[in-house]
Enzyme design. Sequence first.
Site, PDB file in Angstrom:
ATOM      1  N   LYS A  32      81.519  -6.137 -62.452  1.00 37.26           N
ATOM      2  CA  LYS A  32      81.267  -6.461 -63.876  1.00 37.26           C
ATOM      3  C   LYS A  32      82.288  -5.766 -64.591  1.00 37.26           C
ATOM      4  O   LYS A  32      82.524  -4.555 -64.476  1.00 37.26           O
ATOM      5  CB  LYS A  32      80.034  -5.930 -64.013  1.00 37.26           C
ATOM      6  CG  LYS A  32      79.444  -6.010 -65.347  1.00 37.26           C
ATOM      7  CD  LYS A  32      78.101  -5.047 -65.903  1.00 37.26           C
ATOM      8  CE  LYS A  32      78.098  -4.871 -67.281  1.00 37.26           C
ATOM      9  NZ  LYS A  32      77.322  -3.919 -67.614  1.00 37.26           N
TER      10      LYS A  32
ATOM     11  N   GLY B 231      72.030   0.357 -74.421  1.00 39.63           N
ATOM     12  CA  GLY B 231      71.175   1.848 -74.771  1.00 39.63           C
ATOM     13  C   GLY B 231      70.353   1.789 -75.769  1.00 39.63           C
ATOM     14  O   GLY B 231      69.516   2.557 -76.112  1.00 39.63           O
TER      15      GLY B 231
ATOM     16  N   ALA C  48      72.380  -5.559 -71.874  1.00 40.21           N
ATOM     17  CA  ALA C  48      72.402  -4.761 -72.909  1.00 40.21           C
ATOM     18  C   ALA C  48      71.439  -4.748 -74.207  1.00 40.21           C
ATOM     19  O   ALA C  48      71.487  -5.830 -74.406  1.00 40.21           O
ATOM     20  CB  ALA C  48      74.160  -4.252 -73.577  1.00 40.21           C
ATOM     21  N   GLY C  49      70.829  -3.840 -74.399  1.00 43.02           N
ATOM     22  CA  GLY C  49      69.736  -3.851 -75.626  1.00 43.02           C
ATOM     23  C   GLY C  49      68.560  -4.306 -75.082  1.00 43.02           C
ATOM     24  O   GLY C  49      67.673  -3.977 -76.262  1.00 43.02           O
TER      25      GLY C  49
ATOM     26  N   ASN D 253      69.413  -1.224 -67.777  1.00 40.83           N
ATOM     27  CA  ASN D 253      69.432   0.073 -67.103  1.00 40.83           C
ATOM     28  C   ASN D 253      68.594   1.089 -67.931  1.00 40.83           C
ATOM     29  O   ASN D 253      67.606   1.458 -67.401  1.00 40.83           O
ATOM     30  CB  ASN D 253      70.854   0.620 -67.034  1.00 40.83           C
ATOM     31  CG  ASN D 253      70.950   2.003 -66.238  1.00 40.83           C
ATOM     32  OD1 ASN D 253      71.721   2.055 -65.477  1.00 40.83           O
ATOM     33  ND2 ASN D 253      70.146   2.894 -66.595  1.00 40.83           N
ATOM     34  N   THR D 254      69.003   1.140 -69.186  1.00 42.70           N
ATOM     35  CA  THR D 254      68.314   2.373 -70.127  1.00 42.70           C
ATOM     36  C   THR D 254      66.666   1.963 -70.066  1.00 42.70           C
ATOM     37  O   THR D 254      65.968   2.882 -69.988  1.00 42.70           O
ATOM     38  CB  THR D 254      68.943   2.426 -71.321  1.00 42.70           C
ATOM     39  OG1 THR D 254      70.301   2.865 -71.258  1.00 42.70           O
ATOM     40  CG2 THR D 254      68.241   3.720 -72.137  1.00 42.70           C
TER      41      THR D 254
END
Length: 330
Positions: A173, A234, A260-261, A282-283
């Site tokens: 990635k 994040g 993301a987001g 992830n977050t």
Amino acid sequence: MAVTVTINGETRELNGPVSVAGLLSEMGLDPAKIAVERNLEVVPKSQYQEIALATGDRLEIVQFIGGGDEPGKPVDKPLVIAGRSFRSRLIVGTGKYKSYAQNAAALRASGAEMVTVAVRRVNLTDNASEKLIDFIDPKEYTYLPNTAGCFTAEDAIRTLRLAREAGGWTLVKLEVLGDKKTLYPNMIETLRATELLIKEGFQVMVYCSDDPLLAKRLEEIGACAIMPLAAPIGSGLGVQNPVGIRMIIEEAKVPVIVDAGVGTASDAAIAMELGCDGVLMNTAIAEAKDPVLMAAAMRHAVEAGRLAYLAGRMPKKRYADPSSPIGGLI
């Protein structure tokens, strides 16, 4: 003597006196599956044989109906990236967890088969410290080395060369960031790095902006997956540009994975309902109050969003439209 009655609003002439049971038999109706009202009074099933119909009687014969056809199970195909098939359309990260043990538990709950991993220097002063590979087995899960924290094409390429040397991984990635405040991708450097990595034999999944034209260019130079951001990394803001992402999906011939987001399960479902092939996060899991429970929620959200996309949502309407058909209303 003929008997004239009204049945469900229509006048009907019967050949002679007949009971409710006789009428239902002539009409081929199963008494167990209908209800009868005679002159605004409900007729008990136990009296169908006893009650004889007379001229002027008004009958309502009703049954239960459904609102549509029986749904069939949509036929789906697996997620295929660079020739590899995956059952799960959820990809999770390995950062920000309280421990590797918690990370591994969340991964199991998510059902994901692919995890992103960062490449960092070995701690030379503590060789006995826990290592990710001891908790998440690369033989069981597909490791996806990423270039988190890289701000130039050269840094990203250098990082992935080390990743390939460390574990033989060629599916990677790529993210090349523009600045530390927004963590938006530097698309000029991203395009350059993608082209160079592909020439070196890497299969590159690319974190990118939600610009349909740049996404198309990434595909043209050989990216094996396009990964537009839903919102800043994040941030947990969810899909901010559904129009742009939908345009990317419509034109892409490789998987489109929102990256993301995402903040919660509904964000993941929205991304999948747009037609994305998968979601990376992830977050949203790692910083939840209960990461393992949130991982399970994300698994169900991705699956539900995919099914909703395959099913095809109803059209949006300006005014109410009754669910039950008007035809046959008493």
